[in-house]
Design an enzyme around this catalytic site. Structure first.
Site, PDB file in Angstrom:
ATOM      1  N   VAL A 282       0.845  -1.204   0.000  1.00 53.42           N
ATOM      2  CA  VAL A 282       0.000   0.000   0.000  1.00 53.42           C
ATOM      3  C   VAL A 282       0.877   1.250   0.000  1.00 53.42           C
ATOM      4  CG1 VAL A 282      -1.633   1.345   1.371  1.00 53.42           C
ATOM      5  CG2 VAL A 282      -1.943  -1.111   1.118  1.00 53.42           C
ATOM      6  N   ALA A 283       1.946   1.189   0.798  1.00 55.98           N
ATOM      7  CA  ALA A 283       2.823   2.354   0.883  1.00 55.98           C
ATOM      8  C   ALA A 283       3.613   2.558  -0.398  1.00 55.98           C
ATOM      9  CB  ALA A 283       3.768   2.190   2.063  1.00 55.98           C
ATOM     10  N   ASP A 329       0.290  37.558 -33.781  1.00 48.99           N
ATOM     11  CA  ASP A 329      -0.291  38.641 -34.560  1.00 48.99           C
ATOM     12  C   ASP A 329       0.278  39.949 -34.027  1.00 48.99           C
ATOM     13  OD1 ASP A 329      -1.994  37.143 -36.058  1.00 48.99           O
ATOM     14  OD2 ASP A 329      -3.663  37.292 -34.650  1.00 48.99           O
ATOM     15  N   ASP A 645      -7.289  35.342 -34.356  1.00 48.38           N
ATOM     16  CA  ASP A 645      -8.562  35.793 -33.805  1.00 48.38           C
ATOM     17  C   ASP A 645      -9.746  35.559 -34.734  1.00 48.38           C
ATOM     18  OD1 ASP A 645      -7.716  37.622 -35.617  1.00 48.38           O
ATOM     19  OD2 ASP A 645      -7.476  39.281 -34.201  1.00 48.38           O
ATOM     20  N   ASP A 649      -8.437  31.954 -39.147  1.00 47.12           N
ATOM     21  CA  ASP A 649      -7.236  31.579 -38.391  1.00 47.12           C
ATOM     22  C   ASP A 649      -7.385  30.186 -37.776  1.00 47.12           C
ATOM     23  OD1 ASP A 649      -5.936  33.940 -38.867  1.00 47.12           O
ATOM     24  OD2 ASP A 649      -6.714  34.937 -37.083  1.00 47.12           O
ATOM     25  N   GLU A 714      11.753   2.927   1.364  1.00 47.77           N
ATOM     26  CA  GLU A 714      10.952   2.069   2.244  1.00 47.77           C
ATOM     27  C   GLU A 714      11.109   0.590   1.878  1.00 47.77           C
ATOM     28  OE1 GLU A 714       7.009   3.710   1.717  1.00 47.77           O
ATOM     29  OE2 GLU A 714       7.799   5.682   2.272  1.00 47.77           O
ATOM     30  N   ASP A 743       4.685  11.057   3.125  1.00 50.84           N
ATOM     31  CA  ASP A 743       4.616  11.130   1.667  1.00 50.84           C
ATOM     32  C   ASP A 743       3.549  12.114   1.204  1.00 50.84           C
ATOM     33  OD1 ASP A 743       6.510   9.249   1.778  1.00 50.84           O
ATOM     34  OD2 ASP A 743       5.353   7.628   0.858  1.00 50.84           O
TER      35      ASP A 743
END
Ligand code: ATP
Length: 912
Positions: A282-283, A329, A645, A649, A714, A743
């Site tokens: 799990v860790a 632009d 814009d 474009d 670990e 952690d």
């Protein structure tokens, strides 16, 4: 009202039905009521994940389930404290996971809402922009090129209005819209030409209409399920991490099994080993990684919003940090888009115009002599054409000045600033738009488009008709056959053309944006096509307007240079004007090239590819050229950011690695195609976004490094101990505690670490680099190994000193592991060494580390917690030993880096 055949009903009847006036629109009050009655104008959303589902998903993880089963077993065996503590830890873990994911989900939702489209409606007699969600039946909407139609609309005004309706009809050719009532009832949508439907796209022209249906009542609503599109919201890094996560799960489980088997082989109790193994798994499995990545991305995106950059597609956050070229632009992005006409050139005469900004006050001078423009027919004609061929409005509005300051009135332009400048020019010479339009009624408009670079209107005064045209002067000239010279209309001979071109160049050299004006009178017969309107014109003259560069842009361009990013200007403006501005902004280096649209058109692909790296300015280009530019740069392995814009474009914005649209002046289409919207239209914002993008990526690397190095530490501690036949150095609850506290919190704080100061002094990241590139893999393994070794070392030393005190040795190992990680977290903040960052800069990290330390002390010294966490009190010497050992993984590498850097510097000094 869903059953009406709106296209068959005359517009005045519809007005009565909705009790609305075409000119005034709805009142805000009645709109509010209607909004309550009809609901928001939106299509029903797909499934939304509920908070409960997010919470329950936290327990779905296979290893967490195994842990819960193991806890159940230990509970049945009578180990109640263990069982309850483990369950508490699992629940706290789930709550933390939930908070992270829920926050990420909310931020993504908020992002979607921020980029939702707007609509232009007439309310209380004024044209206003509102969120499309708030449009109600009865609203009068204004539609123009580039807009998406916000609801189903019955049109009553159409100027050359073309709408592309392929989303509804499958037909990609735009439909020319009309306003007359259609008598046939049952005709397909494509033939209901007096209607505009929600979600379709205006490709050309302008129009007005009454909203007849909103939300799910629209034609689009009827097929909503079919068109639900989801934006890509997962980034390449997230996808890579998902894959990595799977590998890590397998690896962690394999290693855990190895630890368990070795332990049992060395005579450990199988049940103890099983629980330790599951806790270790799990860790070791970095299950929180994807959530932290999302949170880091989402928080980064929020920081970008504060700096005016709105991210539409999450993957672009990563790509931003890799950009090597920004194609921008000019008008409005590099410059302020606050135009003022300062010079006129008419028939060889140069006229100066005084005044500042949009205030309609100023005088006209020839040399030093003031003149009355109304008295000179040619000047009067230019002002008149400028105002009649124009869609902008000048308004005097109150500018909000903050709480204590009095609001000040100031002049503002509604619409295109170039056109606004002409309205101001007209007003300075007493040619006001309102009074001119009373006499001259507009009967047709051929709107401006950046490919054609011209606009014209046909206006009528009694039985006299006139075509009023304005546009890029060099382009306009080709449509003229006569010119006004000495107040007479004469044929436009090559000699006159030369004079005009010289005048254009002169203005352009002063960085003035120039605009030409022409007209013709229509004697008999109607003009229906653009071609007919825009030929055989009489050239009147040119207006030159200033558009100063934005102040912050120069520094932003320098920043880009230091960051290894090239800035390229792409503009529809004249080549010389573009060059003049590019020089002012230091975009154009001495050997840099400038090309115009024509050059580009004549260049072969090969030739273009050879030159593309040296070109810094593209002038007089059409939007279509932008796509070619993007492709050429990409073929040269550039990561391209491209702004735009207009509707045209969109293809280039889509093709670019980062398509950028303008929040203020951009069309809906360009915004939809883009991955980043600049809410202030400002070039400097792109650079800020790149800086944030780089920072976010580095932060993700930082916590990946932290989490994985911790996990390596670990696993290694446990594995080596089992291999050496030692007792368990850490008990399951300690392992779970480390996973949760040590952690969790610091990793989250790393995700929001302030951007490193020199981040914009580094070259762009290679877009193909892997997660572990630039030494990250080595750092994880090396630091992880040392963390494991020091933890085990302290365990062995303590066990040797006090062979009968296993709990003490385990407490020492636990403390060393926690301290080593909490010190190592500061190392992760820099790619170089722990000494290269200001220690106190990230206050969240200090807080996270401080609270982890407090919890550690609590677990060790609080009597009631000691039996749960299997700890005993430590004395001063123990603390010294654990702090010393815990510092080794970070400081050993830090000092080594310092020494090698010093050696390198010494060598450089002695070499020189
Ligand atoms: P950018 O630098 O963002 O590409 P731009 O304004 O320079 O913008 P366009 O909008 O394509 O580029 O304009 C090109 C030319 O067309 C301008 O230099 C000007 O001469 C002319 N022009 C611009 N706006 C109008 C308008 N509203 N009506 C007529 N002509 C215009």
């Amino acid at each position: 009202m869903t059953n009406y055949k709106w296209h068959t009903i005359p517009i005045n009847e519809i007005q009565t039905m909705f009790q609305v006036d075409k000119e005034k629109g709805l009142s805000s009050k009645s709109a509010e009521k209607l909004l309550q009655e009809y609901g928001a104008n939106q299509l029903e959303q797909g499934e939304v994940i509920s908070p409960l589902t997010i919470f329950l998903n936290q327990f779905k993880d296979f290893m967490v389930l195994v842990l819960l089963v193991a806890t159940l077993i230990s509970g049945l065996l009578g180990e109640y404290t263990d069982a309850i503590t483990i369950i508490a830890i699992v629940i706290i873990n789930a709550i933390l996971g939930f908070i992270q994911e829920y926050r990420a989900e909310r931020s993504l939702q908020a992002l979607k809402e921020m980029t939702a489209p707007n609509a232009k409606v007439v309310r209380d007699g004024k044209l206003t922009i509102i969120p499309a969600l708030e449009v109600v039946p009865g609203d009068i909407v204004y539609l123009e090129t580039g807009d998406r139609v916000p609801a189903d609309v019955r049109l009553f005004e159409s100027h050359d209005l073309y709408i592309e309706e392929s989303v509804l009809t499958g037909e990609s050719v735009p439909v020319n819209k009309i306003i007359d009532t259609i008598t046939y009832e049952n005709i397909p949508l494509g033939d209901q030409k007096n209607m505009a439907f929600m979600g379709t796209l205006i490709t050309r022209g302008v129009g007005y209409g009454i909203v007849v249906a909103t939300g799910m009542n629209t034609e689009m609503g009827k097929i909503a399920d079919l068109i639900q599109t989801t934006e890509e919201m997962e980034t390449p890094l997230q996808r890579k991490l998902d894959q990595l996560g799977k590998i890590l799960v397998i690896l962690s489980i394999a290693l855990t099994v190895l630890v368990v088997v070795t332990g049992i082989w060395h005579g450990h109790n199988a049940y103890d080993m099983f629980l330790a193994g599951v806790s270790l798994a799990v860790a070791a499995i970095p299950e929180g990684l994807p959530a932290i990545v999302t949170v880091a991305l989402a928080l980064g995106v929020q920081r970008m919003i504060k700096r005016n950059a709105i991210v539409r597609k999450l993957p672009s956050v990563e790509t931003l940090g890799c950009s090597t070229v920004i194609c921008s632009d000019k008008t409005g992005t590099l410059t302020q888009n606050k135009m003022t006409v300062t010079n006129l050139w008419i028939g060889g005469k140069e006229i100066n115009v005084s005044g500042r900004g949009y205030e309609p006050k100023g005088n006209f001078y020839i040399g030093s002599k003031e003149i009355n423009p109304g008295r000179v027919a040619s000047i009067a004609k230019l002002l008149e054409v400028g105002v009649l061929c124009n869609n902008a409005n000048l308004i005097e509005a109150e500018e909000e000045k903050g709480f204590f300051k009095k609001n000040k009135k100031s002049w503002m332009v509604q619409g295109d600033p170039t056109e606004g400048a002409l309205i101001v020019l007209g007003a300075k010479g007493n040619y006001n738009k309102k009074s001119l339009e009373k006499n001259w009624k507009r009967i047709k408009e051929f709107p401006f488009d950046s490919s054609r670079k011209m606009m014209s209107t046909i206006v009528q005064k009694q039985n006299k008709q006139m075509v009023a045209v304005k546009g890029a002067p060099d382009v306009l000239l080709e449509h003229c056959t006569s010119i006004i010279w000495d107040e007479k209309i004469v044929p436009l001979t090559p000699v006159f053309k030369k004079y005009v071109k010289k005048a254009i160049e002169k203005m352009a050299n002063q960085a003035l944006r120039n605009l030409g004006f022409a007209y013709k009178e229509i004697k008999n017969g109607k003009i229906v096509t653009e071609r007919e309107a825009e030929r055989d014109l009489i050239f009147i003259g040119i207006a030159g307007m200033i558009d100063p560069p934005r102040e912050e842009v120069k520094e932003a361009i320098q920043k880009c240079k230091r960051a290894g990013i090239k800035t390229v200007m792409i503009t529809g403006d004249h080549q010389i004007t573009a060059m003049a501005i590019a020089k002012q902004l230091q975009i154009l280096p001495p050997n840099g090239l400038t090309v115009n649209g024509q050059d580009l058109y004549n260049m072969s692909n090969n030739e273009f590819m050879q030159k593309v790296d040296d070109i810094y300015v593209y002038a007089r280009v059409s939007p279509e050229h932008k796509l070619r530019i993007v492709k050429a740069l990409q073929a040269k392995d550039h990561v391209v950011a491209m702004t735009g814009d207009g509707v045209n474009d969109a293809p280039a914005i889509k093709a670019a690695d980062i398509g950028i649209s303008m929040g203020i002046t951009g069309t809906d289409v360009s915004k939809e195609a883009s991955s980043l919207v600049l809410s202030d239209d400002n070039f400097a914002t792109i650079v800020a976004a790149i800086e944030e993008g780089r920072g976010i990526y580095e932060n993700i690397r930082k916590f990946i490094r932290y989490l994985l190095a911790s996990n390596v530490g670990e696993i290694l501690t446990m594995f080596l101990a089992m291999l050496a036949g030692l007792p368990l150095p850490l008990v399951p609850i300690q392992i779970l505690w480390v996973n949760l506290v040590t952690d969790g919190l610091p990793a989250m704080a790393l995700g929001i670490d302030p951007v490193e100061e020199d981040i914009m002094n580094r070259p762009p990241r290679d877009s193909k680099e892997g997660i572990f590139a630039r030494g990250l893999g080595w750092k994880i393994i090396s630091r992880g190994i040392v963390i494991g070794l020091v933890t085990l070392g302290v365990f062995i030393i303590t066990l040797n000193n006090e062979p009968n005190n296993l709990v003490k040795a385990q407490t020492m190992a636990f403390t060393t592991l926690v301290l080593a990680q909490l010190i190592h977290v500061f190392d992760c903040r820099s790619d170089i060494s722990v000494f290269h960052r200001n220690f106190f800069e990230n206050k969240y990290l200090i807080l996270a580390v401080f609270s982890s330390l407090l919890l550690l002390i609590g677990v060790i010294y609080i009597d009631q917690l000691q039996p749960i966490f299997r700890t005993v009190e430590l004395n001063a010497f123990d603390w010294l030993l654990t702090i010393f050992a815990g510092s080794i993984p970070t400081f050993a590498f830090g000092i080594r880096t310092l020494l090698t850097t010093r050696k390198k510097i010494n060598k450089l000094v002695s070499d020189s």
